[in-house]
Design a protein around this motif. Structure first.
Motif, short mmCIF file in Angstrom:
data_model
loop_
_atom_site.label_atom_id
_atom_site.label_comp_id
_atom_site.label_asym_id
_atom_site.label_seq_id
_atom_site.Cartn_x
_atom_site.Cartn_y
_atom_site.Cartn_z
N MET A 73 130.25 101.63 74.40
CA MET A 73 129.07 100.77 74.34
C MET A 73 127.84 101.66 74.13
O MET A 73 127.67 102.66 74.82
N PRO A 74 126.98 101.29 73.19
CA PRO A 74 125.79 102.12 72.93
C PRO A 74 124.78 102.06 74.08
O PRO A 74 124.77 101.11 74.86
N GLU A 75 123.95 103.08 74.15
CA GLU A 75 122.88 103.11 75.14
C GLU A 75 121.65 102.46 74.52
O GLU A 75 121.30 102.75 73.37
N TYR A 76 120.99 101.59 75.27
CA TYR A 76 119.83 100.86 74.77
C TYR A 76 118.55 101.31 75.48
O TYR A 76 118.58 101.75 76.62
N SER A 77 117.43 101.15 74.78
CA SER A 77 116.10 101.41 75.33
C SER A 77 115.21 100.21 75.07
O SER A 77 115.31 99.57 74.02
N ARG A 78 114.34 99.92 76.02
CA ARG A 78 113.34 98.86 75.85
C ARG A 78 112.10 99.54 75.31
O ARG A 78 111.63 100.55 75.86
N PHE A 129 110.90 94.88 72.63
CA PHE A 129 112.26 94.55 72.24
C PHE A 129 113.20 95.69 72.60
O PHE A 129 112.77 96.77 72.99
N THR A 130 114.49 95.43 72.48
CA THR A 130 115.52 96.39 72.82
C THR A 130 116.13 96.97 71.55
O THR A 130 116.44 96.23 70.63
N VAL A 131 116.27 98.30 71.52
CA VAL A 131 116.91 98.97 70.38
C VAL A 131 117.94 99.96 70.91
O VAL A 131 117.90 100.36 72.07
N ILE A 132 118.84 100.37 70.03
CA ILE A 132 119.77 101.44 70.38
C ILE A 132 118.94 102.71 70.58
O ILE A 132 118.06 103.02 69.77
N ALA A 133 119.19 103.42 71.67
CA ALA A 133 118.35 104.56 72.06
C ALA A 133 118.21 105.60 70.94
O ALA A 133 117.14 106.18 70.77
N ALA A 153 116.73 97.42 79.63
CA ALA A 153 116.89 97.05 78.23
C ALA A 153 118.00 96.03 78.03
O ALA A 153 118.08 95.40 76.99
N VAL A 154 118.86 95.88 79.05
CA VAL A 154 119.99 94.95 78.96
C VAL A 154 120.04 94.06 80.19
O VAL A 154 119.47 94.37 81.23
N ASP A 155 120.76 92.93 80.05
CA ASP A 155 120.92 92.02 81.19
C ASP A 155 122.09 92.48 82.07
O ASP A 155 122.66 93.55 81.85
N VAL A 156 122.47 91.66 83.04
CA VAL A 156 123.50 92.04 84.01
C VAL A 156 124.88 92.23 83.39
O VAL A 156 125.73 92.92 83.96
N VAL A 157 125.14 91.64 82.23
CA VAL A 157 126.44 91.81 81.57
C VAL A 157 126.39 92.85 80.45
O VAL A 157 127.36 93.04 79.74
N GLY A 158 125.24 93.51 80.28
CA GLY A 158 125.13 94.57 79.29
C GLY A 158 124.64 94.15 77.92
O GLY A 158 124.63 94.95 77.00
N GLU A 159 124.22 92.90 77.78
CA GLU A 159 123.69 92.41 76.51
C GLU A 159 122.21 92.78 76.39
O GLU A 159 121.46 92.69 77.37
N PRO A 160 121.75 93.17 75.19
CA PRO A 160 120.33 93.49 75.01
C PRO A 160 119.44 92.30 75.36
O PRO A 160 119.78 91.15 75.05
N LEU A 161 118.31 92.58 76.00
CA LEU A 161 117.36 91.53 76.35
C LEU A 161 116.68 90.99 75.10
O LEU A 161 116.51 91.73 74.12
N PRO A 162 116.27 89.72 75.10
CA PRO A 162 115.58 89.16 73.94
C PRO A 162 114.19 89.76 73.79
O PRO A 162 113.61 90.29 74.75
N PRO A 163 113.62 89.68 72.59
CA PRO A 163 112.28 90.22 72.38
C PRO A 163 111.21 89.42 73.12
O PRO A 163 111.40 88.24 73.41
#
Length: 71
Positions: free
Chosen positions: A1-6, A16-20, A35-45
């Motif tokens: 799973m990729p690492e995300y940044s807000r 918004f959330t992007v791949i780090a 940057a992600v919710d409790v299940v690991g999905e990117p947060l909406p913009p």
């Protein structure tokens, strides 16, 4: 799973959330937020909104003079 940044777009203020690895430091400010919710999905913009009380210089302007009818 990729690492995300807000991130926050420096020109628009949108968040918004992007791949780090895709963060553009010149155009984006990395935020210290989840940057992600409790299940690991990117947060909406989150879109930046201009204040209605702020003055604007764009758009058309209207004159306040009434047009005189020809006699």
């Amino acid at each position: 799973m990729p690492e995300y940044s807000r991130v926050k777009d420096k020109s628009t203020g949108h968040k918004f959330t992007v791949i780090a690895s895709a963060v553009d430091e010149d155009a984006m400010q990395v935020l210290k937020q989840d940057a992600v919710d409790v299940v690991g999905e990117p947060l909406p913009p989150e879109y930046a909104h201009e204040s209605l009380s702020s003055p604007t210089t764009s758009g058309q302007t209207a004159t306040t003079k009434k047009e005189k009818a020809d006699d």
